[in-house]
Design a protein around this motif. Structure first.
Motif, short mmCIF file in Angstrom:
data_model
loop_
_atom_site.label_atom_id
_atom_site.label_comp_id
_atom_site.label_asym_id
_atom_site.label_seq_id
_atom_site.Cartn_x
_atom_site.Cartn_y
_atom_site.Cartn_z
N UNK A 87 -6.15 -9.90 -39.45
CA UNK A 87 -5.04 -9.54 -38.58
C UNK A 87 -5.13 -10.25 -37.23
N UNK A 88 -3.97 -10.47 -36.65
CA UNK A 88 -3.89 -11.10 -35.34
C UNK A 88 -4.50 -10.18 -34.29
N UNK A 89 -5.22 -10.76 -33.34
CA UNK A 89 -5.83 -9.99 -32.27
C UNK A 89 -4.96 -10.03 -31.02
N UNK A 90 -4.83 -8.89 -30.37
CA UNK A 90 -4.02 -8.79 -29.18
C UNK A 90 -4.67 -9.53 -28.01
N UNK A 91 -3.85 -10.22 -27.22
CA UNK A 91 -4.37 -10.96 -26.07
C UNK A 91 -5.09 -10.07 -25.07
N UNK A 92 -4.75 -8.79 -25.04
CA UNK A 92 -5.39 -7.89 -24.08
C UNK A 92 -6.90 -7.85 -24.27
N UNK A 127 -16.89 -2.02 -41.15
CA UNK A 127 -18.04 -2.89 -41.43
C UNK A 127 -17.82 -4.32 -40.97
N UNK A 128 -16.63 -4.84 -41.21
CA UNK A 128 -16.36 -6.23 -40.85
C UNK A 128 -16.41 -6.42 -39.34
N UNK A 129 -15.75 -5.52 -38.62
CA UNK A 129 -15.76 -5.61 -37.16
C UNK A 129 -17.17 -5.40 -36.61
N UNK A 130 -17.94 -4.52 -37.24
CA UNK A 130 -19.30 -4.27 -36.76
C UNK A 130 -20.18 -5.49 -36.95
N UNK A 131 -20.02 -6.18 -38.08
CA UNK A 131 -20.80 -7.40 -38.30
C UNK A 131 -20.43 -8.48 -37.29
N UNK A 132 -19.15 -8.58 -36.97
CA UNK A 132 -18.71 -9.53 -35.95
C UNK A 132 -19.31 -9.13 -34.60
N UNK A 133 -19.36 -7.83 -34.32
CA UNK A 133 -19.92 -7.35 -33.06
C UNK A 133 -21.41 -7.65 -32.96
N UNK A 134 -22.11 -7.59 -34.08
CA UNK A 134 -23.54 -7.97 -34.07
C UNK A 134 -23.69 -9.45 -33.73
N UNK A 135 -22.78 -10.27 -34.27
CA UNK A 135 -22.76 -11.69 -33.91
C UNK A 135 -22.45 -11.84 -32.43
N UNK A 136 -21.58 -10.98 -31.91
CA UNK A 136 -21.23 -11.02 -30.49
C UNK A 136 -22.47 -10.77 -29.63
N UNK A 137 -23.34 -9.87 -30.07
CA UNK A 137 -24.58 -9.61 -29.32
C UNK A 137 -25.44 -10.87 -29.25
N UNK A 163 -7.91 -4.08 -31.06
CA UNK A 163 -7.19 -5.33 -30.82
C UNK A 163 -6.28 -5.72 -31.97
N UNK A 164 -6.57 -5.18 -33.16
CA UNK A 164 -5.71 -5.43 -34.30
C UNK A 164 -4.55 -4.44 -34.35
N UNK A 165 -4.67 -3.39 -33.54
CA UNK A 165 -3.59 -2.40 -33.47
C UNK A 165 -2.56 -2.79 -32.42
N UNK A 166 -2.94 -3.69 -31.53
CA UNK A 166 -2.13 -4.13 -30.38
C UNK A 166 -2.12 -3.07 -29.30
N UNK A 167 -2.39 -3.49 -28.08
CA UNK A 167 -2.38 -2.57 -26.95
C UNK A 167 -3.78 -2.33 -26.42
N UNK A 168 -3.88 -1.48 -25.42
CA UNK A 168 -5.17 -1.26 -24.78
C UNK A 168 -5.62 0.19 -24.87
N UNK A 169 -5.18 0.89 -25.90
CA UNK A 169 -5.55 2.30 -26.06
C UNK A 169 -6.69 2.43 -27.05
N UNK A 170 -7.92 2.54 -26.51
CA UNK A 170 -9.09 2.65 -27.37
C UNK A 170 -9.05 3.91 -28.23
N UNK A 171 -8.31 4.92 -27.80
CA UNK A 171 -8.24 6.16 -28.56
C UNK A 171 -7.67 5.99 -29.95
N UNK A 172 -6.85 4.97 -30.15
CA UNK A 172 -6.24 4.73 -31.46
C UNK A 172 -7.29 4.45 -32.52
N UNK A 173 -8.26 3.59 -32.18
CA UNK A 173 -9.31 3.25 -33.14
C UNK A 173 -10.17 4.48 -33.47
#
Length: 283
Positions: A87-92, A127-137, A163-173
């Protein structure tokens, strides 16, 4: 290339040859320069395109207080994430992730470690986002020499989900993670069984539930394109799974005021049957 806005000595806003707003970075790129001045493209070390209106102003405000190093790190992380996520990531995210990394590094230097209460759920459901986050570390460590822990990976993963939901509301995730967890609990209680979390069908079910939740957060209108006959056939063929689906539908209606479509009922029923039928092939 003309400068539209100077964010700091090393970062400017400008436009590319097709009129897209871009962030250009380079050591001393904007030193003693102002809006309207021309910059030499050979001095640019990194660029990225911003498509969402208003992000440049937020970046400008952010870079008044923190180093552009963290923006550069965020850009590298997001470049990698874009190659891994469907999915596309939001610029925010350029703002949110830059701010988060800066704060995380600051806390680390002060010896402050914050535990992420959702670490287990994030590792399990995203899982996919977490693996990317480990790479981010790893990227953060390469750039700063600081190794952050998995609690920070979980927080970065949440940013990627959001970021895949669009917007800056962390509560959504967080709300999606809770929805998925509650639905899995309904299935377990209905069947009075634990689910095989190593099976292919479990992974497929999790994927379906996750995007199911994302569709709710995006307020997508329900589609009732399912043929009535097929819907009735599924109800008859998988009676127990359909009963479980109706319990989930009641939960969603009660807690989220969400009436799911017949199409969603069918998909949920089939997934529930697969994930709970111990004799169903997982190949």
């Amino acid at each position: 290339m003309k400068i539209e806005k100077v964010l700091n000595n090393n970062v400017v806003m400008c436009r590319n040859e097709i009129g897209q707003e871009i962030v250009a970075m380079g050591k001393g790129l904007a030193f003693q320069r102002k809006s309207g001045d021309t910059i030499d493209p050979s001095t640019i070390e990194k660029t990225f395109v911003l498509q969402k209106h208003g992000i440049s102003e937020k970046l400008a405000n952010l870079l008044e207080d923190i180093s552009e190093l963290y923006l550069s790190i965020s850009s590298k992380i997001l470049d990698y994430a874009k190659t891994q996520l469907p999915n596309k990531l939001d610029d925010y995210l350029y703002v949110a992730l830059t701010d988060h990394i800066s704060f995380a590094i600051s806390r680390h230097k002060q010896g402050i470690q914050l535990k992420n209460a959702l670490l287990w759920e994030i590792r399990k459901y995203y899982k996919q986002e977490f693996q990317i986050a480990l790479k981010a570390l790893d990227i953060i460590e390469d750039e700063t020499g600081i190794k952050l822990d998995e609690d920070e990976a979980a927080s970065i993963a949440l940013h990627l989900v959001n970021g895949q939901l669009s917007g800056d509301n962390m509560g959504a995730a967080i709300q999606i993670a809770q929805m998925v967890n509650d639905i899995l609990d309904i299935v377990k209680h209905h069947y009075k069984m634990e689910l095989d979390e190593t099976s292919v069908n479990y992974e497929r079910f999790l994927t379906h539930l996750r995007f199911f939740g994302m569709r709710y957060m995006r307020k997508e209108k329900p589609v009732n394109s399912m043929d009535d006959f097929f819907h009735e056939q599924i109800k008859l063929k998988y009676k127990d799974a359909y009963t479980c689906t109706k319990k989930i539908a009641t939960y969603l209606n009660t807690k989220f005021d969400w009436v799911i479509s017949r199409e969603e009922e069918v998909y949920l029923t089939v997934h529930i049957h697969r994930v709970t039928n111990r004799y169903y092939s997982t190949k």
